[in-house]
Design a protein around this motif. Structure first.
Motif, PDB file in Angstrom:
ATOM      1  N   GLY A 124     -31.193   6.803  37.965  1.00  0.00           N
ATOM      2  CA  GLY A 124     -30.064   7.005  38.867  1.00  0.00           C
ATOM      3  C   GLY A 124     -30.130   6.220  40.159  1.00  0.00           C
ATOM      4  O   GLY A 124     -29.520   6.613  41.159  1.00  0.00           O
ATOM      5  N   LEU A 125     -30.852   5.087  40.148  1.00  0.00           N
ATOM      6  CA  LEU A 125     -30.973   4.266  41.351  1.00  0.00           C
ATOM      7  C   LEU A 125     -29.967   3.127  41.393  1.00  0.00           C
ATOM      8  O   LEU A 125     -29.552   2.710  42.472  1.00  0.00           O
ATOM      9  CB  LEU A 125     -32.394   3.694  41.455  1.00  0.00           C
ATOM     10  CG  LEU A 125     -33.505   4.729  41.621  1.00  0.00           C
ATOM     11  CD1 LEU A 125     -34.870   4.093  41.422  1.00  0.00           C
ATOM     12  CD2 LEU A 125     -33.394   5.386  42.993  1.00  0.00           C
ATOM     13  N   VAL A 126     -29.605   2.600  40.224  1.00  0.00           N
ATOM     14  CA  VAL A 126     -28.652   1.488  40.162  1.00  0.00           C
ATOM     15  C   VAL A 126     -27.664   1.706  39.026  1.00  0.00           C
ATOM     16  O   VAL A 126     -27.920   2.475  38.095  1.00  0.00           O
ATOM     17  CB  VAL A 126     -29.363   0.110  39.969  1.00  0.00           C
ATOM     18  CG1 VAL A 126     -30.288  -0.214  41.127  1.00  0.00           C
ATOM     19  CG2 VAL A 126     -30.095   0.045  38.643  1.00  0.00           C
ATOM     20  N   GLU A 127     -26.559   0.990  39.147  1.00  0.00           N
ATOM     21  CA  GLU A 127     -25.564   0.913  38.078  1.00  0.00           C
ATOM     22  C   GLU A 127     -25.301  -0.559  37.844  1.00  0.00           C
ATOM     23  O   GLU A 127     -25.271  -1.349  38.792  1.00  0.00           O
ATOM     24  CB  GLU A 127     -24.257   1.586  38.498  1.00  0.00           C
ATOM     25  CG  GLU A 127     -24.379   3.056  38.789  1.00  0.00           C
ATOM     26  CD  GLU A 127     -23.086   3.631  39.363  1.00  0.00           C
ATOM     27  OE1 GLU A 127     -22.814   4.796  39.087  1.00  0.00           O
ATOM     28  OE2 GLU A 127     -22.369   2.909  40.079  1.00  0.00           O
ATOM     29  N   ARG A 128     -25.130  -0.933  36.592  1.00  0.00           N
ATOM     30  CA  ARG A 128     -24.776  -2.323  36.289  1.00  0.00           C
ATOM     31  C   ARG A 128     -23.287  -2.365  35.967  1.00  0.00           C
ATOM     32  O   ARG A 128     -22.800  -1.603  35.144  1.00  0.00           O
ATOM     33  CB  ARG A 128     -25.626  -2.847  35.141  1.00  0.00           C
ATOM     34  CG  ARG A 128     -27.084  -2.988  35.558  1.00  0.00           C
ATOM     35  CD  ARG A 128     -27.894  -3.679  34.522  1.00  0.00           C
ATOM     36  NE  ARG A 128     -28.779  -2.713  33.877  1.00  0.00           N
ATOM     37  CZ  ARG A 128     -29.827  -3.048  33.156  1.00  0.00           C
ATOM     38  NH1 ARG A 128     -30.126  -4.314  32.958  1.00  0.00           N
ATOM     39  NH2 ARG A 128     -30.585  -2.135  32.607  1.00  0.00           N
ATOM     40  N   LYS A 129     -22.605  -3.268  36.677  1.00  0.00           N
ATOM     41  CA  LYS A 129     -21.150  -3.368  36.546  1.00  0.00           C
ATOM     42  C   LYS A 129     -20.773  -4.813  36.212  1.00  0.00           C
ATOM     43  O   LYS A 129     -21.494  -5.739  36.584  1.00  0.00           O
ATOM     44  CB  LYS A 129     -20.475  -2.968  37.862  1.00  0.00           C
ATOM     45  CG  LYS A 129     -20.779  -1.556  38.309  1.00  0.00           C
ATOM     46  CD  LYS A 129     -20.142  -1.251  39.640  1.00  0.00           C
ATOM     47  CE  LYS A 129     -20.448   0.177  40.064  1.00  0.00           C
ATOM     48  NZ  LYS A 129     -19.871   0.495  41.371  1.00  0.00           N
ATOM     49  N   PRO A 130     -19.631  -5.008  35.557  1.00  0.00           N
ATOM     50  CA  PRO A 130     -19.194  -6.383  35.276  1.00  0.00           C
ATOM     51  C   PRO A 130     -19.022  -7.173  36.575  1.00  0.00           C
ATOM     52  O   PRO A 130     -18.529  -6.645  37.576  1.00  0.00           O
ATOM     53  CB  PRO A 130     -17.841  -6.198  34.578  1.00  0.00           C
ATOM     54  CG  PRO A 130     -17.849  -4.793  34.073  1.00  0.00           C
ATOM     55  CD  PRO A 130     -18.710  -4.013  35.022  1.00  0.00           C
ATOM     56  N   HIS A 131     -19.460  -8.418  36.539  1.00  0.00           N
ATOM     57  CA  HIS A 131     -19.308  -9.294  37.703  1.00  0.00           C
ATOM     58  C   HIS A 131     -17.845  -9.703  37.803  1.00  0.00           C
ATOM     59  O   HIS A 131     -17.242 -10.108  36.810  1.00  0.00           O
ATOM     60  CB  HIS A 131     -20.203 -10.525  37.559  1.00  0.00           C
ATOM     61  CG  HIS A 131     -20.366 -11.293  38.813  1.00  0.00           C
ATOM     62  ND1 HIS A 131     -19.386 -12.138  39.294  1.00  0.00           N
ATOM     63  CD2 HIS A 131     -21.388 -11.345  39.698  1.00  0.00           C
ATOM     64  CE1 HIS A 131     -19.807 -12.682  40.423  1.00  0.00           C
ATOM     65  NE2 HIS A 131     -21.023 -12.217  40.687  1.00  0.00           N
TER      66      HIS A 131
END
Length: 145
Positions: A78-85
């Motif tokens: 729960g430290l990061v989320e990966r999102k579309p650039h």
């Protein structure tokens, strides 16, 4: 350290010192639920949220697979989320979560304490010289690749 080589090898000493710093940092941030490798990623993201995995890999000089594994654990924790650039359909941005943002103050304070403890035996002048010399060595090695 008993051998002359280990006492006179910048690489050996730097590696040994890095392991000791890592051990100290691990102890200081354990209660925050983050590991030293995660801390290094968080430092980069606290300075520029939304970096790509490739940018993080370059900035931290680690292998792509190592970064991928670290980010997977960070996402799980729960430290990061990966999102579309938004500009590169092939890339994904690594974005901090609210939990990671809240850890910034305590984690940086812990790291500063490790640094202060490590450098406590040096005078202000020696500390400045030591850090400057380390920066010069790093820059020299980065130029050589």
């Amino acid at each position: 350290m008993s051998s002359s080589f280990s006492q006179n090898s910048a690489g050996f000493l730097a590696n040994h010192m890095a392991r000791l710093f890592e051990r100290g940092l691990r102890r200081q941030i354990a209660d925050l639920g983050i590991a030293p490798a995660q801390f290094m990623v968080l430092v980069e993201l606290w300075e520029g949220d939304g970096l790509t995995q490739a940018a993080l890999t370059d900035r931290l000089a680690v292998e792509q697979a190592t970064m991928a594994n670290t980010l997977a654990r960070m996402e799980r924790d729960g430290l990061v989320e990966r999102k579309p650039h938004p500009k590169d359909g092939r890339a994904r941005q690594v974005c901090l979560t609210d939990r990671a943002r809240a850890l910034k103050g305590p984690a940086l304070a812990a790291a500063q304490q490790v640094n202060a403890d490590a450098l406590a035996s040096l005078s202000d002048r020696d500390r400045e010289g030591f850090l400057a010399a380390m920066g010069q060595v790093i820059a020299s090695m980065e130029r050589r690749g």
